[in-house]
Write a protein that holds these residues in place. Structure first.
Motif, PDB file in Angstrom:
ATOM      1  N   SER A  47      22.233  27.785  30.718  1.00  0.00           N
ATOM      2  CA  SER A  47      22.618  29.194  30.663  1.00  0.00           C
ATOM      3  C   SER A  47      23.772  29.451  31.633  1.00  0.00           C
ATOM      4  CB  SER A  47      21.431  30.087  31.031  1.00  0.00           C
ATOM      5  OG  SER A  47      20.988  29.798  32.340  1.00  0.00           O
ATOM      6  N   ASP A  49      25.812  31.779  34.227  1.00  0.00           N
ATOM      7  CA  ASP A  49      25.581  32.894  35.141  1.00  0.00           C
ATOM      8  C   ASP A  49      26.786  33.829  35.097  1.00  0.00           C
ATOM      9  OD1 ASP A  49      24.816  34.638  37.060  1.00  0.00           O
ATOM     10  OD2 ASP A  49      24.921  33.234  38.752  1.00  0.00           O
ATOM     11  N   THR A  50      26.615  34.984  34.508  1.00  0.00           N
ATOM     12  CA  THR A  50      27.716  35.951  34.371  1.00  0.00           C
ATOM     13  C   THR A  50      27.608  37.088  35.376  1.00  0.00           C
ATOM     14  OG1 THR A  50      26.478  37.206  32.715  1.00  0.00           O
ATOM     15  CG2 THR A  50      27.923  35.435  31.912  1.00  0.00           C
ATOM     16  N   SER A  51      26.751  36.922  36.367  1.00  0.00           N
ATOM     17  CA  SER A  51      26.551  38.020  37.318  1.00  0.00           C
ATOM     18  C   SER A  51      27.827  38.332  38.101  1.00  0.00           C
ATOM     19  CB  SER A  51      25.415  37.679  38.281  1.00  0.00           C
ATOM     20  OG  SER A  51      25.708  36.485  38.995  1.00  0.00           O
ATOM     21  N   PHE A  52      28.599  37.275  38.453  1.00  0.00           N
ATOM     22  CA  PHE A  52      29.828  37.498  39.231  1.00  0.00           C
ATOM     23  C   PHE A  52      30.862  38.269  38.409  1.00  0.00           C
ATOM     24  CE2 PHE A  52      34.097  36.046  40.529  1.00  0.00           C
ATOM     25  CZ  PHE A  52      34.103  36.529  41.829  1.00  0.00           C
ATOM     26  N   ASP A  54      30.248  40.081  35.760  1.00  0.00           N
ATOM     27  CA  ASP A  54      29.725  41.423  35.515  1.00  0.00           C
ATOM     28  C   ASP A  54      29.943  42.321  36.725  1.00  0.00           C
ATOM     29  OD1 ASP A  54      28.904  40.629  33.034  1.00  0.00           O
ATOM     30  OD2 ASP A  54      26.832  40.221  33.641  1.00  0.00           O
ATOM     31  N   GLY A  55      29.820  41.747  37.913  1.00  0.00           N
ATOM     32  CA  GLY A  55      30.042  42.539  39.124  1.00  0.00           C
ATOM     33  C   GLY A  55      31.479  43.012  39.231  1.00  0.00           C
ATOM     34  N   ASN A  58      32.061  45.752  36.646  1.00  0.00           N
ATOM     35  CA  ASN A  58      31.432  47.006  37.078  1.00  0.00           C
ATOM     36  C   ASN A  58      32.230  47.659  38.195  1.00  0.00           C
ATOM     37  OD1 ASN A  58      29.337  46.705  35.237  1.00  0.00           O
ATOM     38  ND2 ASN A  58      28.046  45.581  36.687  1.00  0.00           N
TER      39      ASN A  58
END
Length: 206
Positions: A47, A49-52, A54-55, A58
């Motif tokens: 998988s 990690d798209t958190s960075f 996405d941050g 945003n």
């Protein structure tokens, strides 16, 4: 007759159920194979990690409109500056004392006697100021006191000669020629006097 029909129906149903079971089983096997990696190990697909990302998205979406406007202005200004330095823009600007002379001010292409006579006859004091200054420049160049070139500026010549009277002449010339100052008879007479002073100080009478 009825018994044979029932038997045939039972056999057909059994075959349908068997084939359906085989189909479902094959689907199960294929789905299991899809979960195996190229080494045949039963691992879950990796998988991301798209958190960075996405941050960042945003954060950018939360910026006020004013910030985006300012950033846009900065980018356009930098682009125009780069294009100007690269010579891609042809923006005309007001002539000032850091600009070179116009082509018509070439001291070796002016008939000073004829143009001065016409300026005096018309009482054109702006033309007199211009002609006296340019004629003084030509005389100074002929005496090897300056090095005339059309690309040089009046301020450069004033620094090159370093004479107060000629610096005053240069200021008058710039005000009248490029500053659109309305020259008076007093100024044109002063230019004549200053020219004589400069040429006398730098090698005798004109």
């Amino acid at each position: 007759m009825t018994d044979n029909s029932n038997v045939m129906l039972d056999e057909s149903l059994a075959r349908s159920l068997a084939s359906g079971h085989d189909y479902d089983s094959s689907l199960g096997v294929e789905s299991q194979l899809e979960q195996l990696d190229y080494n045949g190990k039963g691992l879950e697909p990796p998988s991301i990690d798209t958190s960075f990302v996405d941050g960042i998205v945003n954060f950018l979406s939360s910026l006020p409109t004013l910030v985006w406007v300012i950033l846009g202005i900065v980018v356009v200004a930098l682009l125009l500056y780069w294009m100007s330095r690269a010579g891609l823009l042809n923006i005309s600007k007001k002539k000032d004392d850091d600009d070179a002379f116009d082509e018509e001010d070439d001291v070796y292409k002016i008939d000073f006697d004829e143009e001065m006579e016409q300026a005096l006859r018309n009482q054109d004091h702006a033309a007199i100021v211009r002609l006296v200054y340019l004629r003084t420049l030509r005389t100074l160049d002929e005496r090897k006191l300056i090095h005339w070139h059309l690309s040089k500026t009046p301020t450069q010549f004033a620094r090159e000669l370093n004479v107060e009277a000629f610096s005053t002449m240069t200021r008058h010339f710039l005000r009248v020629r490029y500053g659109k100052f309305a020259a008076s008879k007093k100024m044109s007479d002063e230019m004549q006097t200053l020219s004589e002073e400069v040429l006398k100080e730098k090698g005798g009478e004109e």
